[in-house]
Design a protein around this motif. Structure first.
Motif, PDB file in Angstrom:
ATOM      1  N   MET A   1      31.161  10.809  50.906  1.00  0.00           N
ATOM      2  CA  MET A   1      31.717  11.932  50.565  1.00  0.00           C
ATOM      3  C   MET A   1      32.884  11.845  49.524  1.00  0.00           C
ATOM      4  SD  MET A   1      31.466  14.251  53.893  1.00  0.00           S
ATOM      5  CE  MET A   1      31.745  15.529  53.213  1.00  0.00           C
ATOM      6  N   LEU A   2      33.783  11.120  49.860  1.00  0.00           N
ATOM      7  CA  LEU A   2      35.040  11.019  48.954  1.00  0.00           C
ATOM      8  C   LEU A   2      34.513  10.433  47.592  1.00  0.00           C
ATOM      9  CD1 LEU A   2      37.760  10.074  51.591  1.00  0.00           C
ATOM     10  CD2 LEU A   2      37.370  12.397  50.413  1.00  0.00           C
TER      11      LEU A   2
ATOM     12  N   ASN B   1      33.499  11.943  41.434  1.00  0.00           N
ATOM     13  CA  ASN B   1      32.908  12.238  40.067  1.00  0.00           C
ATOM     14  C   ASN B   1      33.280  13.594  39.475  1.00  0.00           C
ATOM     15  OD1 ASN B   1      30.310   9.979  39.682  1.00  0.00           O
ATOM     16  ND2 ASN B   1      31.074  10.060  41.834  1.00  0.00           N
ATOM     17  N   GLY B   2      34.283  14.595  40.092  1.00  0.00           N
ATOM     18  CA  GLY B   2      34.417  15.746  39.633  1.00  0.00           C
ATOM     19  C   GLY B   2      34.983  15.464  38.547  1.00  0.00           C
ATOM     20  N   PRO B   3      35.227  16.547  37.917  1.00  0.00           N
ATOM     21  CA  PRO B   3      36.009  16.795  36.786  1.00  0.00           C
ATOM     22  C   PRO B   3      37.475  16.650  36.655  1.00  0.00           C
ATOM     23  CG  PRO B   3      34.987  18.820  36.785  1.00  0.00           C
ATOM     24  CD  PRO B   3      34.529  18.218  37.830  1.00  0.00           C
TER      25      PRO B   3
ATOM     26  N   THR C   1      37.286  21.826  45.903  1.00  0.00           N
ATOM     27  CA  THR C   1      36.125  22.639  46.062  1.00  0.00           C
ATOM     28  C   THR C   1      34.758  21.722  46.052  1.00  0.00           C
ATOM     29  OG1 THR C   1      37.101  24.306  44.780  1.00  0.00           O
ATOM     30  CG2 THR C   1      34.958  24.456  44.568  1.00  0.00           C
ATOM     31  N   TYR C   2      34.834  20.693  45.450  1.00  0.00           N
ATOM     32  CA  TYR C   2      33.567  19.979  45.221  1.00  0.00           C
ATOM     33  C   TYR C   2      33.142  19.435  46.816  1.00  0.00           C
ATOM     34  CZ  TYR C   2      32.397  19.640  40.362  1.00  0.00           C
ATOM     35  OH  TYR C   2      31.959  19.870  38.922  1.00  0.00           O
ATOM     36  N   PHE C   3      34.350  18.835  47.397  1.00  0.00           N
ATOM     37  CA  PHE C   3      34.111  18.410  48.745  1.00  0.00           C
ATOM     38  C   PHE C   3      33.692  19.492  49.795  1.00  0.00           C
ATOM     39  CE2 PHE C   3      35.527  17.377  53.168  1.00  0.00           C
ATOM     40  CZ  PHE C   3      35.165  16.056  53.073  1.00  0.00           C
TER      41      PHE C   3
END
Length: 276
Positions: A108-109, A114-116, A204-206
């Motif tokens: 998950m991490l 890969n998030g912006p 938020t992505y997590f």
């Protein structure tokens, strides 16, 4: 700077998509094929847009090969699935005590990395508590710190409700941690351009990734406020650098509750702007 920029001429169709999409024009077309502009190589932000945009997988950079990437768009969820995920996400306040598999947490991490981030700095530090014993120690130290703050009358008026938190804890109710087995805090060096946004985006992505896996999450500002109140530096205990910007904590684990439908919160405030 060695970007390990490699173009396979047998696969390259000379479309120029990599050069057109390079944010800082590090890539140029030369004799019909992409190459690096020596005057601009130092400006590369390692975004890998060139790797992603090449339609034939002819280009490698930074040692990354196109065959090791997921193919798009067939790997993406459809719009209805994303709508259900966003609308169906709930804040979890009832967790099962069993911890998640460490390999799953690592996956998950690695995914949310890969998030912006601003200027593709990618300086987010993911501080995670994986094992129950560490979570128990952290929970105990925070609650005992609050107990001392209550006894010594050090609580400000705005944080006076922590008296009730301590009282509830003594009665077996975990108001702050909700018995969650895991904790994530994303921090960013204060020296970069967008520290607050980068950490919130990552969390938020997590949260959305966790929801897609049936894992519950809870955004928790109480932990941050509590840490700022007690007489020991729990950020230091977590090995979080002093110069990092700290925002929310995120509790996560398997939920001890199941929701069967989305809520209905489609009422939205919209400011439609037209400049004519």
């Amino acid at each position: 700077m060695d970007l390990q920029f490699v173009v396979n001429p047998d696969l390259c169709i000379q479309c120029g998509a990599c050069a057109d999409d390079c944010p800082l024009r590090v890539i140029q077309m030369e004799s019909g094929y992409p190459s690096l502009n020596p005057a601009r190589v130092r400006l590369c932000i390692h975004c890998q847009h060139c790797l992603a945009v090449c339609p034939t997988g002819a280009l490698s950079i930074l040692g990354f090969k196109p065959e090791d990437s997921l193919p798009l768009p067939e790997s993406l969820p459809n719009a209805q699935q994303m709508i259900a995920l966003i609308k169906g996400r709930r804040s979890t306040r009832r967790f099962l005590p069993e911890p998640l598999d460490p390999g799953l947490i690592e996956q998950m991490l690695a995914t949310i990395a890969n998030g912006p981030t601003g200027k593709n700095n990618r300086q987010c530090l993911f501080s995670v508590i994986e094992d129950p014993a560490t979570m128990a120690v952290f929970r105990h130290e925070l609650l005992e710190g609050l107990r001392r703050a209550v006894a010594e009358r050090r609580l400000s008026q705005g944080l006076s409700y922590f008296r009730h938190v301590v009282s509830a804890w003594d009665k077996g109710r975990d108001i702050i941690f909700r018995n969650a087995p895991h904790l994530l805090i994303v921090t960013v060096p204060s020296t970069i351009t967008t520290p607050d946004a980068d950490s919130i985006i990552a969390m938020t992505y997590f949260e959305l990734l966790a929801a897609s896996m049936g894992i519950g999450t809870l955004w928790n500002a109480m932990i941050r406020w509590a840490i700022s109140t007690i007489d020991i530096d729990l950020y230091q205990r977590l090995n979080i650098p002093e110069d990092h910007i700290k925002s929310y904590a995120l509790l996560f684990g398997r939920p001890d509750v199941q929701y069967h439908r989305t809520v209905q919160r489609d009422q939205v405030m919209i400011n439609r702007v037209r400049l004519v």
